[in-house]
Design an enzyme around this catalytic site. Structure first.
Site: not given
Ligand code: UDX
Length: 437
Positions: A151, A208, A253-254, A256-257, A261, A264, A334
């Site tokens: 991440r 992945k 990862f729960l 909300a917002g 983005g 990835c 991005r």
């Molecule tokens: C992600 C995967 O987590 C990682 O395992 C993979 O290798 C690459 O893609 P990353 O893009 O760095 O990593 O960000 P991540 O922390 O997953 O967050 C992704 C997006 O989701 C962010 O915009 C974040 O703000 C959003 N997010 C995350 C939420 O809106 N709510 C959440 O509960 C968690």
């Protein structure tokens, strides 16, 4: 071991530094001269906590160097391919130009017994295709798919101490020669008990994309619940707390917002749908279209809410956007939902000022039409509404009383649901969260 790392972006630069930290002799190779010059001077070309310290630390040992010269790969036993796989222009599929070019460029330097290790996120089937190219050139070399799960913002720790290692080899079996070589590469990581799974090529590639699809689905699930909570007058943050206490669901990862983005999740779910279509399995992934739609809807919803917050009209309203990066502790913009919202507000007549501790120069390259202000106090001055869109710690820590003195009208939209609504309301603010009453 001697290792080459081809591609020195967010993934490759961190991977090269971490491999040197694990004790290997590493050369990082990239076509971008500026990036190589910066990395050679132990300066990170992007913001990633801990990376510059690590670069300095390992460069002092002499085990890490960077170059634009591909021939530096000669003599390495293991060659990591860490280049980007962006979304194709105007299409959902992944653009494999860089993966193909990097592999082709490595071919002249392969020796018997060498291992080419793909780490980029690719459509299933890519590894088998690349292995054929490798074997055609050097029949005694191997190709392994070893996906990266790091991440941004936690990249160094995620690389040195991953949850798991996945090796995809042609035979899918433990006794493949490349397994022993990769075990040597990751010896110190494995010695701390990191689980390691050996699979065939397609399974490793799918691990992945499946993982990222699951994460995206989890975020869109809670954002869908936020829509329902808004309609029903419920609070999605308490709902997430309660369902997250079930071990089978989990609270991570729960949040909300404004949605996900970054470089990835958005492009990976789209590329996955495109690839499933090619394989005749498109029906299996139609739900990802909905995941994507829910996610994109968040951005429009924030624009609508901002209009409501400003009393029904955006024209001429001074809006301060707190955060440009797609998430905190990163300067990556991005597919940043924050910037996309800022741009939509500006298009609808608002006067938008964006501030961010690290991402402003990247943001200005993508959206030159927006106004940027690095100083938080200056960004707050005369504001008609604040939008917290990237949850940097300094925005979470803002004092509602002091902030109130800086703005024209105390209105705030908390796009990440990270502020204490009661505290902000008590200080005289009109507070709106997402999916909260
Ligand atoms: C992600 C995967 O987590 C990682 O395992 C993979 O290798 C690459 O893609 P990353 O893009 O760095 O990593 O960000 P991540 O922390 O997953 O967050 C992704 C997006 O989701 C962010 O915009 C974040 O703000 C959003 N997010 C995350 C939420 O809106 N709510 C959440 O509960 C968690």
């Amino acid at each position: 071991m001697r290792i080459s790392v081809v591609g020195c972006g967010y993934l490759g630069a961190v991977h090269a530094a971490c491999m040197a930290k694990l004790g290997h002799e590493v050369v990082g190779i990239d076509v971008d001269e500026r990036k190589i010059a910066e990395l050679s001077a132990a300066s990170a070309p992007f913001y990633e906590p801990g990376l510059e310290e690590l670069l300095r630390d390992v460069q002092e040992t002499g085990r890490l160097s960077f170059t634009t010269d591909m021939s530096a790969a000669a003599g390495s036993e293991v060659h990591f391919v860490c280049v980007g796989t962006p979304q194709k222009k105007g299409e959902n599929g992944a653009d494999l130009t860089f993966v193909d070019a990097a592999t082709a460029a490595l071919l002249p330097y392969l020796q018997p017994g060498n291992v080419v290790v793909g780490k980029s996120t690719v459509p299933v089937g890519t590894a088998a295709r690349l292995e054929a190219l490798v074997l055609d050139r050097e029949p005694e070399a191997h190709l392994v798919w070893n996906p990266e799960f790091l991440r941004e913002g936690h990249a160094v720790a995620d690389t040195l101490r991953p949850d798991r290692l996945v090796y995809g080899v042609a035979s899918g079996s433990e006794d493949h020669a490349a397994v022993t070589i990769l075990d040597e590469v990751y010896a110190s990581t494995l010695s701390t008990g990191t689980p390691r799974l050996v699979t065939d090529h397609p399974t490793a590639e799918l691990v992945k994309t499946a993982a990222n699809s699951f994460l995206a689905t989890k975020i869109s699930f809670i954002n869908a619940m936020a829509e329902v909570c808004e309609a029903a007058g419920a609070d999605v943050t308490r709902l997430a707390d309660a369902i997250g206490m079930d071990d089978r669901i989990g609270r991570k990862f729960l949040h909300a917002g404004i949605g996900f983005g970054g470089g990835c999740l958005p492009k990976d779910i789209r590329a996955f749908m495109a690839r499933a279509g090619e394989l005749g399995a498109d029906q299996a992934l139609t739900f990802l279209r909905e995941v994507d739609a829910i996610n994109m809807r968040r951005r429009t919803r924030v624009v609508e809410l901002t209009r409501e917050l400003c009393g029904g009209g955006l024209l001429g309203k001074k809006i301060t956007v707190l955060g440009a990066a797609f998430k905190p502790n990163s300067d990556d913009v991005r597919d940043s939902p924050a910037l996309s919202i800022a741009a939509q507000l500006q298009l609808q007549g608002a006067v938008v000022t964006v501030t961010d501790p690290k991402a402003l120069s990247n943001a200005a390259k993508r959206f030159p039409e927006l106004q940027y202000e690095p100083d938080l106090d200056a960004a707050l001055a005369n504001s008609d509404a604040l939008l917290l869109l990237t949850e940097w710690q300094e925005y979470r820590d803002m004092d509602p009383y002091a902030t109130r003195m800086a703005v024209t009208t105390p209105r705030i939209l908390d796009g990440r649901n990270v502020l204490d609504a009661g505290k902000w309301r008590a200080a005289g603010w009109t507070y709106r969260g997402l999916g909260r009453p």
